[in-house]
Enzyme design. Structure first.
Site, PDB file in Angstrom:
ATOM      1  N   LEU A   1       0.821  -1.129  -0.003  1.00 52.40           N
ATOM      2  CA  LEU A   1       0.030   0.029   0.024  1.00 52.40           C
ATOM      3  C   LEU A   1       0.892   1.201  -0.101  1.00 52.40           C
ATOM      4  CD1 LEU A   1      -2.709  -1.295   2.556  1.00 52.40           C
ATOM      5  CD2 LEU A   1      -3.001  -1.235   0.159  1.00 52.40           C
ATOM      6  N   PRO A   2       0.255   2.345  -0.225  1.00 50.38           N
ATOM      7  CA  PRO A   2       1.129   3.680  -0.575  1.00 50.38           C
ATOM      8  C   PRO A   2       1.704   4.272   0.697  1.00 50.38           C
ATOM      9  CG  PRO A   2      -0.981   3.994  -1.656  1.00 50.38           C
ATOM     10  CD  PRO A   2      -1.226   2.512  -0.586  1.00 50.38           C
TER      11      PRO A   2
ATOM     12  N   THR B   1       6.312   0.481   2.192  1.00 52.55           N
ATOM     13  CA  THR B   1       7.408   1.372   2.874  1.00 52.55           C
ATOM     14  C   THR B   1       6.732   2.405   3.559  1.00 52.55           C
ATOM     15  OG1 THR B   1       8.838   0.979   0.988  1.00 52.55           O
ATOM     16  CG2 THR B   1       9.319   2.904   2.733  1.00 52.55           C
TER      17      THR B   1
ATOM     18  N   LYS C   1       8.124  10.883  -0.681  1.00 55.05           N
ATOM     19  CA  LYS C   1       7.398  10.431   0.102  1.00 55.05           C
ATOM     20  C   LYS C   1       8.427   9.572   1.121  1.00 55.05           C
ATOM     21  CE  LYS C   1       5.560   6.302   0.578  1.00 55.05           C
ATOM     22  NZ  LYS C   1       5.936   5.021   1.078  1.00 55.05           N
TER      23      LYS C   1
ATOM     24  N   LYS D   1      15.318  -0.596   4.954  1.00 52.32           N
ATOM     25  CA  LYS D   1      14.227  -0.038   3.648  1.00 52.32           C
ATOM     26  C   LYS D   1      14.611   1.597   3.311  1.00 52.32           C
ATOM     27  CE  LYS D   1      12.355   0.178  -0.312  1.00 52.32           C
ATOM     28  NZ  LYS D   1      10.746  -0.082  -0.273  1.00 52.32           N
TER      29      LYS D   1
END
Length: 286
Positions: A68-69, A97, A238, A169
């Site tokens: 998901l975003p 992430t 982001k 990450k």
């Protein structure tokens, strides 16, 4: 697997560029997959079963994967999974992430949560060569390891607490963001001096300036003019904002992080949703 050697049914929520490829891998590896995406059923991989909503996924599978975003979307989905009537979910595997703080929050909300972001791009997902980095308790990681193996042939447990895989990450994406932005400036400089891009990349890749940007992204996406890596500048912006915020919260060095975040924010503001490899023409035309 059950005693007959059959894979368990797995839930998957979020079928964008990366999620769709990962869900397809599970199908290919023999897992029955029940999948949902807010965009509708058209993204459902061949062989997977469409579910109208997260609650329907929760009623079909004990292990549910998310792609998901951002953290707020993940939190909303986890609430639906957790509170679904007759839901069966015991483990949530989050390949998104979302950042360290969000992963810790999600771990407190989910029945059991394994933090499992991925790196390697959509092409890596389709080839099953992307890296799955994951963190969680011994018991939780052991429970979902067969499912993680269905995603990719490359996996590494990096910690015993959710949030640790997110930290790695974000560190990885920071390095990727720096390399791609810096390579864009360097190539633009060389082109302005009359150098051929292909020649530049050949020499850089045999020299100390070599990176993932010079070895993969520029030859595959920029030199060819494809600009179709499957990862957007909006998502990179982001991720850089997350990295900067997490670094500052830990009191770490953030001088390069601040500059890098500003570059990607400017690019995402100017061309929202563009493939992140288009940072080269954005830089060259600045």
């Amino acid at each position: 697997m059950d005693r007959a050697g059959r894979h368990e049914t797995v839930g998957f929520i979020g079928l964008g560029n990366m999620g769709g490829a990962l869900a397809a891998n599970l199908v290919t590896e023999g897992f029955p997959v029940v999948a949902h995406d807010t965009a509708g059923p058209d993204r459902t991989p061949t062989g997977a079963r469409w579910a109208p909503g997260p609650a329907d996924v929760a009623r079909a599978a004990e292990v549910v994967l998310l792609s998901l975003p951002d953290g707020s979307v993940c939190a909303s989905v986890v609430r639906e999974l957790t509170h679904a009537r007759d839901g069966r979910v015991t483990h949530v595997v989050d390949t998104s992430t979302v950042g360290v703080a969000a992963a810790r929050h999600l771990a407190a909300q989910a029945p059991a949560y394994v933090d499992a972001p991925v790196s390697g791009g959509v092409a890596g997902a389709r080839r099953r060569t992307l890296m799955v980095m994951y963190a969680g308790t011994d018991e939780d990681c052991a429970r979902v390891e067969p499912v993680l193996a269905g995603l990719s042939g490359r996996r590494r447990r990096v910690g015993d607490r959710p949030g640790q895989a997110q930290a790695l990450k974000l560190a990885n994406n920071f390095l990727s963001a720096v390399a791609l932005a810096a390579t864009s400036e360097a190539v633009a400089f060389g082109r302005a001096a009359g150098l051929d891009m292909a020649v530049m990349l050949e020499v850089l890749n045999a020299s100390s300036g070599r990176s993932g940007a010079t070895a993969d992204k520029f030859p595959d996406e920029v030199l060819t003019g494809r600009y179709a890596s499957g990862f957007s500048n909006t998502l990179m912006s982001k991720d850089m904002s997350l990295y900067l915020r997490e670094t500052e919260a830990l009191g770490g060095a953030a001088a390069l992080a601040a500059v890098t975040q500003a570059v990607w924010e400017a690019f995402a503001t100017a061309e929202p949703g563009a493939d992140f490899t288009r940072v080269y023409p954005f830089t060259a035309e600045a």
